[in-house]
Design a protein around this motif. Structure first.
Motif, mmCIF file in Angstrom:
data_model
loop_
_atom_site.group_PDB
_atom_site.id
_atom_site.type_symbol
_atom_site.label_atom_id
_atom_site.label_comp_id
_atom_site.label_asym_id
_atom_site.label_seq_id
_atom_site.Cartn_x
_atom_site.Cartn_y
_atom_site.Cartn_z
ATOM 1 N N SER A 24 66.106 -3.359 -41.237
ATOM 2 C CA SER A 24 65.975 -2.212 -40.347
ATOM 3 C C SER A 24 67.158 -1.288 -40.571
ATOM 4 O O SER A 24 68.234 -1.719 -40.961
ATOM 5 C CB SER A 24 65.956 -2.673 -38.889
ATOM 6 N N GLY A 25 66.945 0.007 -40.311
ATOM 7 C CA GLY A 25 68.021 0.975 -40.456
ATOM 8 C C GLY A 25 67.506 2.317 -40.926
ATOM 9 O O GLY A 25 66.301 2.601 -40.881
ATOM 10 N N PHE A 26 68.426 3.150 -41.392
ATOM 11 C CA PHE A 26 68.112 4.483 -41.899
ATOM 12 C C PHE A 26 68.347 4.503 -43.402
ATOM 13 O O PHE A 26 69.162 3.747 -43.917
ATOM 14 C CB PHE A 26 68.980 5.543 -41.219
ATOM 15 N N GLY A 27 67.642 5.405 -44.092
ATOM 16 C CA GLY A 27 67.828 5.458 -45.531
ATOM 17 C C GLY A 27 67.277 6.728 -46.153
ATOM 18 O O GLY A 27 66.866 7.662 -45.463
ATOM 19 N N PHE A 28 67.294 6.728 -47.479
ATOM 20 C CA PHE A 28 66.830 7.844 -48.294
ATOM 21 C C PHE A 28 65.643 7.387 -49.123
ATOM 22 O O PHE A 28 65.532 6.225 -49.481
ATOM 23 C CB PHE A 28 67.939 8.320 -49.237
ATOM 24 N N LYS A 29 64.776 8.346 -49.444
ATOM 25 C CA LYS A 29 63.625 8.043 -50.284
ATOM 26 C C LYS A 29 63.310 9.222 -51.179
ATOM 27 O O LYS A 29 63.704 10.362 -50.908
ATOM 28 C CB LYS A 29 62.411 7.675 -49.425
ATOM 29 N N GLY A 30 62.593 8.969 -52.251
ATOM 30 C CA GLY A 30 62.167 10.015 -53.163
ATOM 31 C C GLY A 30 61.125 9.456 -54.116
ATOM 32 O O GLY A 30 60.958 8.243 -54.226
ATOM 33 N N ILE A 61 64.438 11.532 -45.808
ATOM 34 C CA ILE A 61 65.119 10.475 -45.060
ATOM 35 C C ILE A 61 64.089 9.725 -44.218
ATOM 36 O O ILE A 61 62.992 10.238 -43.973
ATOM 37 C CB ILE A 61 66.237 11.050 -44.152
ATOM 38 N N PHE A 62 64.456 8.505 -43.800
ATOM 39 C CA PHE A 62 63.541 7.717 -42.971
ATOM 40 C C PHE A 62 64.333 6.740 -42.121
ATOM 41 O O PHE A 62 65.511 6.470 -42.362
ATOM 42 C CB PHE A 62 62.529 6.954 -43.847
ATOM 43 N N GLY A 63 63.659 6.213 -41.115
ATOM 44 C CA GLY A 63 64.180 5.112 -40.319
ATOM 45 C C GLY A 63 63.155 4.003 -40.331
ATOM 46 O O GLY A 63 61.947 4.258 -40.426
ATOM 47 N N LYS A 64 63.625 2.772 -40.277
ATOM 48 C CA LYS A 64 62.710 1.628 -40.246
ATOM 49 C C LYS A 64 63.209 0.668 -39.184
ATOM 50 O O LYS A 64 64.356 0.233 -39.235
ATOM 51 C CB LYS A 64 62.664 0.957 -41.607
ATOM 52 N N PRO A 73 59.416 6.174 -39.033
ATOM 53 C CA PRO A 73 59.330 7.646 -39.046
ATOM 54 C C PRO A 73 60.066 8.196 -40.278
ATOM 55 O O PRO A 73 61.076 7.641 -40.699
ATOM 56 C CB PRO A 73 60.029 8.046 -37.751
ATOM 57 N N GLU A 74 59.533 9.283 -40.835
ATOM 58 C CA GLU A 74 60.125 9.890 -42.031
ATOM 59 C C GLU A 74 60.195 11.412 -41.871
ATOM 60 O O GLU A 74 59.414 11.999 -41.121
ATOM 61 C CB GLU A 74 59.276 9.571 -43.267
ATOM 62 N N LEU A 75 61.088 12.031 -42.595
ATOM 63 C CA LEU A 75 61.139 13.484 -42.733
ATOM 64 C C LEU A 75 61.331 13.770 -44.221
ATOM 65 O O LEU A 75 62.367 13.427 -44.793
ATOM 66 C CB LEU A 75 62.271 14.098 -41.910
ATOM 67 N N ASP A 95 57.003 17.159 -44.471
ATOM 68 C CA ASP A 95 56.111 16.139 -43.923
ATOM 69 C C ASP A 95 56.894 15.250 -42.977
ATOM 70 O O ASP A 95 58.040 14.883 -43.269
ATOM 71 C CB ASP A 95 55.532 15.260 -45.039
ATOM 72 N N ALA A 96 56.273 14.885 -41.865
ATOM 73 C CA ALA A 96 56.894 13.963 -40.905
ATOM 74 C C ALA A 96 55.893 12.860 -40.565
ATOM 75 O O ALA A 96 55.264 12.876 -39.506
ATOM 76 C CB ALA A 96 57.337 14.708 -39.652
ATOM 77 N N PRO A 97 55.725 11.867 -41.473
ATOM 78 C CA PRO A 97 54.836 10.749 -41.164
ATOM 79 C C PRO A 97 55.428 9.854 -40.077
ATOM 80 O O PRO A 97 56.636 9.620 -40.049
ATOM 81 C CB PRO A 97 54.741 9.978 -42.491
#
Length: 195
Positions: A24-30, A61-64, A73-75, A95-97
């Protein structure tokens, strides 16, 4: 000798699977998108032309949060492009899934949820398109992922719920107003990292 190598490989794989987990936590994606937008109508009376798919990209960015059942949630900034016979239609959007998922077999997960989309900019072969019916739309994301400790890979499908047209004066054919359905239809491959 071969038996020892096979036994060693099985031990390494077992150790990897047993430590693979969703943190769990926050992170980056691409990653990359294989996308197409909707039909293109060259003029009001013409037949619809389906787009050729193109490769786009995204990052964000996202949180899990959670364990076996999780929220994510993602932005994400997304850039897409679709080819038609008269040119390419390009779109940039946020996008904000809001995804909900379930983890299974320790390292795999399945997820789904709505994706709120805000169109930042659209362009058709050098023509800025000012008249997009709705800048804000809602779509659906669903897919599968695999997690290795802090690193995750997922493949998802995204589809817009409702038609959303961009209109512009068609300088190519001189036939008047043309329309493109900006609703996305894409496969999305992402690499993510939780901090």
């Amino acid at each position: 000798m071969k038996k020892t190598i096979y036994t060693g490989l099985i031990c390494v794989l077992f150790t990897t699977f047993s430590y693979a987990q969703n943190k769990s936590g926050f992170g980056f994606k691409g990653g990359i998108n294989y996308n197409a937008n909707g039909d293109y109508f060259e003029s009001i009376g013409s037949n619809a032309e389906n787009p050729d798919r193109n490769i786009g990209y995204h990052f964000g960015i996202f949180g899990k949060f959670g364990g076996k059942i999780f929220a994510k949630p993602e932005l994400v900034y997304t850039n897409t492009s679709s080819d038609y016979s008269d040119g390419s239609f390009k779109m940039q959007k946020l996008d904000a899934p809001l995804l909900v998922g379930i983890r299974f077999l320790k390292m795999f997960n399945a997820f789904a949820g709505p994706s709120f989309q805000y169109i930042l900019d659209t362009e058709f072969e050098g023509i800025d398109i000012k008249d997009v019916e709705n800048d804000f739309t809602v779509g659906l994301n669903f897919g599968l992922g695999v997690s290795f400790n802090r690193i995750g890979i997922d493949l998802r499908y995204e589809r817009g719920f409702s038609e959303n047209e961009a209109t512009f004066i068609d300088n190519h054919s001189g036939l008047g107003v043309s329309r493109i359905d900006t609703r996305p239809d894409q496969l999305i491959l992402s690499l993510s990292f939780i901090l």
